[in-house]
Design a protein around this motif. Sequence first.
Motif, mmCIF file in Angstrom:
data_model
loop_
_atom_site.group_PDB
_atom_site.id
_atom_site.type_symbol
_atom_site.label_atom_id
_atom_site.label_comp_id
_atom_site.label_asym_id
_atom_site.label_seq_id
_atom_site.Cartn_x
_atom_site.Cartn_y
_atom_site.Cartn_z
ATOM 1 N N GLN A 35 0.826 -1.201 0.000
ATOM 2 C CA GLN A 35 0.000 0.000 0.000
ATOM 3 C C GLN A 35 0.868 1.262 0.000
ATOM 4 N N TYR A 36 1.917 1.229 0.840
ATOM 5 C CA TYR A 36 2.767 2.410 0.963
ATOM 6 C C TYR A 36 4.185 1.947 1.253
ATOM 7 N N PRO A 37 4.962 1.675 0.186
ATOM 8 C CA PRO A 37 6.285 1.063 0.363
ATOM 9 C C PRO A 37 7.303 2.040 0.952
ATOM 10 N N THR A 38 8.099 1.531 1.891
ATOM 11 C CA THR A 38 9.210 2.314 2.452
ATOM 12 C C THR A 38 10.404 1.378 2.650
ATOM 13 N N GLY A 39 11.587 1.957 2.858
ATOM 14 C CA GLY A 39 12.777 1.173 3.168
ATOM 15 C C GLY A 39 13.337 0.408 1.989
ATOM 16 N N PHE A 40 13.193 0.943 0.775
ATOM 17 C CA PHE A 40 13.679 0.215 -0.402
ATOM 18 C C PHE A 40 14.218 1.222 -1.404
ATOM 19 N N GLU A 41 14.919 0.696 -2.413
ATOM 20 C CA GLU A 41 15.257 1.537 -3.565
ATOM 21 C C GLU A 41 15.116 0.701 -4.825
ATOM 22 N N MET A 42 14.883 1.387 -5.955
ATOM 23 C CA MET A 42 14.724 0.669 -7.212
ATOM 24 C C MET A 42 16.073 0.613 -7.928
ATOM 25 N N ARG A 43 16.459 -0.620 -8.351
ATOM 26 C CA ARG A 43 17.662 -0.767 -9.183
ATOM 27 C C ARG A 43 17.270 -1.617 -10.384
ATOM 28 N N ASP A 44 17.469 -1.072 -11.569
ATOM 29 C CA ASP A 44 17.110 -1.777 -12.810
ATOM 30 C C ASP A 44 15.674 -2.300 -12.772
ATOM 31 N N GLY A 45 14.787 -1.496 -12.235
ATOM 32 C CA GLY A 45 13.379 -1.882 -12.248
ATOM 33 C C GLY A 45 12.998 -2.923 -11.217
ATOM 34 N N ILE A 46 13.922 -3.262 -10.320
ATOM 35 C CA ILE A 46 13.638 -4.258 -9.280
ATOM 36 C C ILE A 46 13.794 -3.579 -7.922
ATOM 37 N N ALA A 47 12.854 -3.851 -7.014
ATOM 38 C CA ALA A 47 12.928 -3.255 -5.685
ATOM 39 C C ALA A 47 13.981 -3.974 -4.850
ATOM 40 N N HIS A 48 14.865 -3.200 -4.219
ATOM 41 C CA HIS A 48 15.880 -3.763 -3.326
ATOM 42 C C HIS A 48 15.682 -3.194 -1.937
ATOM 43 N N PRO A 49 15.734 -4.038 -0.908
ATOM 44 C CA PRO A 49 15.548 -3.526 0.451
ATOM 45 C C PRO A 49 16.765 -2.710 0.869
ATOM 46 N N THR A 50 16.540 -1.596 1.584
ATOM 47 C CA THR A 50 17.659 -0.829 2.117
ATOM 48 C C THR A 50 17.584 -0.773 3.638
ATOM 49 N N ASP A 51 16.384 -0.942 4.197
ATOM 50 C CA ASP A 51 16.221 -0.835 5.645
ATOM 51 C C ASP A 51 15.068 -1.758 6.058
ATOM 52 N N TRP A 52 15.431 -2.904 6.626
ATOM 53 C CA TRP A 52 14.383 -3.904 6.901
ATOM 54 C C TRP A 52 13.378 -3.434 7.941
ATOM 55 N N LEU A 53 13.848 -2.654 8.922
ATOM 56 C CA LEU A 53 12.890 -2.165 9.920
ATOM 57 C C LEU A 53 11.847 -1.289 9.256
ATOM 58 N N ALA A 54 12.301 -0.450 8.314
ATOM 59 C CA ALA A 54 11.362 0.422 7.611
ATOM 60 C C ALA A 54 10.445 -0.380 6.692
ATOM 61 N N VAL A 55 10.941 -1.524 6.212
ATOM 62 C CA VAL A 55 10.083 -2.380 5.380
ATOM 63 C C VAL A 55 9.016 -3.040 6.236
ATOM 64 N N VAL A 56 9.448 -3.712 7.313
ATOM 65 C CA VAL A 56 8.506 -4.486 8.124
ATOM 66 C C VAL A 56 7.529 -3.569 8.847
ATOM 67 N N PHE A 57 8.080 -2.553 9.524
ATOM 68 C CA PHE A 57 7.208 -1.646 10.271
ATOM 69 C C PHE A 57 6.962 -0.391 9.448
ATOM 70 N N ASN A 58 6.391 -0.589 8.268
ATOM 71 C CA ASN A 58 6.117 0.554 7.406
ATOM 72 C C ASN A 58 4.982 1.377 7.999
ATOM 73 N N PRO A 59 4.856 2.658 7.579
ATOM 74 C CA PRO A 59 4.007 3.605 8.325
ATOM 75 C C PRO A 59 2.548 3.173 8.518
ATOM 76 N N THR A 60 1.943 2.475 7.550
ATOM 77 C CA THR A 60 0.525 2.165 7.743
ATOM 78 C C THR A 60 0.324 0.824 8.434
ATOM 79 N N PHE A 61 1.418 0.072 8.644
ATOM 80 C CA PHE A 61 1.283 -1.275 9.181
ATOM 81 C C PHE A 61 0.603 -1.339 10.553
ATOM 82 N N PRO A 62 1.018 -0.499 11.543
ATOM 83 C CA PRO A 62 0.382 -0.637 12.860
ATOM 84 C C PRO A 62 -1.136 -0.471 12.798
ATOM 85 N N TYR A 63 -1.595 0.477 11.989
ATOM 86 C CA TYR A 63 -3.040 0.710 11.879
ATOM 87 C C TYR A 63 -3.742 -0.506 11.289
ATOM 88 N N ARG A 64 -3.178 -0.983 10.183
ATOM 89 C CA ARG A 64 -3.788 -2.114 9.492
ATOM 90 C C ARG A 64 -3.816 -3.364 10.363
#
Lengths: 335, 471
Positions: free
Chosen positions: B153-182
Amino acid sequence: MMELYLPVVWALIIAAAVAFYVVADGFDLGLGILFPFTKEEAERDQMMNSVAPFWDGNETWLVLGGGGLWVAFPKAYAVIMPAVYLPVIVMLLALIFRGVSFEFRWVAKPTHFWWDVAFCGGSTVAAFAQGVILGALIQGIAVADGRFAGGPFDWATPFALLCGLGVVAGYALLGAVWLIAKTEGPVADRARAQGKTLLIVVLGFVGLVSLWTPLGFSRIAERWFSLPNLYFLWPVPILTAGLGLLVWRGIDRGRDLAPFLGVVALFLLAFLGLAISTFPYLVPPTLTIWDTAAAPASQIFLLVGVVFLLPMIFAYNVFVYWTFRGKVRPGEGYH
Amino acid sequence: MDADALLYARLQFAFTVSFHIIFPAFTIGLSAFIATLLVMWQRTGVERYRTLAKFWTKIFAVSFAMGVVSGIVLSYQFGTNWSRFSEVVGNVIGPLIGYEVLTAFFLEASFLGVMLFGWNRVPPWLHVTSAVLVAIGTLISAFWILSANSWMQYPTGFEMRDGIAHPTDWLAVVFNPTFPYRFLHMVVACYLTTSFVVIAVGARYLLAGREEMQARTMLKMGLGMAIVLAPLQAMIGDAHGIKTLEVQPAKIAALEAHWEKKEEVDAAGHGVPLILFALPNPSAERNDFEIAIPRLGSLILTHSWDGSFPGLKDFAPEDRPPVWGPFIGFRIMVGLGLLMIAVAAWGVVEWARGALGRSRLFLRVASLMWPVGFVAILAGWIVTEQGRQPWIATGILRTADAASPVPGTSVLATLILFVLVYTIVFGIGVLYINRLINRGPTPLEKEPEGVPNRPLSAAENAGREVFGGTE
């Protein structure tokens, strides 16, 4: 360096998960395949009861295998799944019928006839589909630009269908030796007779596949028959034959656990043989494990979880099997 | 990828995921209820709790089996139908699903065996612990799935390389901003849904004049949960909505059927109305008919009288979600949420007056409440998933670009198979659950119709005990 070793580690993890799945859900599915060979309701109850506490955990290895493939090798997952689209979906639907039968059959009693059919049909079709998927992988997948480039029925070759039948027979054999280990009375007696017949059939399929793969696919012939590989690999078929003999004698001498362990070893050996034939290709004949690997950061992130959690998973699997140890007797469950 | 194949793939996923979510929604709540009953039994020694736990465990077993088999389908559909999605975001989403398998599935599946079949095979404390572990396992599973969904819904903690998403910060991925609400919104929804099933079953027994003691316990436990959770859910939903406005404003515009541009609202100073009902007309970019309360939309979403937020016209047409699904779905969800608050309050008032079970009208209404939570959950998921369109992972990949290179005929054929199999299998499953409810927690000691060759079936009704053993 990480890029070199991580995919190998993950290939081993996924291979282990698939091997666990094949053995564990193999005997569950095998029972279903053997269902039609008894008409006695009490015996079918006994067969089903022998795996009821375990089947769900056993099937979870399938999710780990499929999920692991996605995590560690997303590009392979994205090629293989569309390539074997129809067999995968048929397998999933068959597993639905098989899985719900464990519960529905008891609630439906005494009018549970169709759930017996669903259990047997679901188990058999799922086993066949898994064999077809295996065959489709071994024979290779058409790939262009890193994506699946074939048709919806590419998998449907005589070789893949042969693999399908082979897996049905193999799971039935696993089911039979499981029943020898876990039941008593007429069910176990019948399983001994079935086990011997199935052992011959399965060894026949193993032989056929072992001949077909090097004859049909030159890359596999090269792997096995070139030097120095031949020096290391010749024990594999000898061991297989030896194990077959061991299982046969185990059944003959009325041993309970030995046939089961022997068949498990047989399966692992066959699995090893197929791995030797295809490594390092994940999508033969084009994509290797290194071509399809996920970002190292992703592989490491889940690897940490695997290292810590897999031992725990083994521990509670052991706990559950220990809790429900012993034989299931006719007309009763565990007490 | 032809347009038909995409449509069929979307229909197939919508169908299979909607069917699936019903079962986990129920088993997340039910496992917690059963674990609570068993803990209460162990603490107090009151046999009624154990009887109820046994009764609900039979229903749990049937529901859980349906959840497992329909869930495995989903884990493979990512690859079969959405292979581009698997490839583009696999680096990020894959490990989250992997952790779900490792931390939740094995835990649930292993201890489920002990929970279902270990009644007389392990010491009571271990059996109770197994039930608690299964309940915890379902929560862990929800944690990872909601984390993955929130990231889409609202991706965070990643960057795009050659059209593929790569994780940069796992905490930001797992605990992304809308996750607690959902996560909170979904877990509370599951518990609330189950509470109303328990309430409905209790009410049904009281109406029929059977299982008096058990039924009262169910009614009280269900109402006790519902009176806390139903209002709490309204508050969580409100906070979730405000967060969504911050990160996915197009979704809010769609679910409110709000077309007007933000600057026009600000210039006119008339705030945003709350539309109670409307006939949205996407091609004309307006509502053909609406019943609205002025300024209430501003009040709810901005907590101010003349606040404003973007309308659908603020977004390019190709970036707008469809309006009808989110708009109607949201109204159904909120309407049913209010209904749950009202029924819970009514029941608690009856209870406080010492008259619980005397009003047949209340019992009748309560006995009809069992599907309400499920419908609200489905409506809510339609709001959030359709509201995410046209993206499958917001800003990264459009749904239209995410499907597999599979011909439309294959997808259509399997779609038909799924519809047939699910309708038959899960339809019958629901009938069987109803049959178990009819048998009740304390089945009559009689032979179920003619199965003389099964020694244990004489005393026990549902084959469960054949296995659990009671002698």
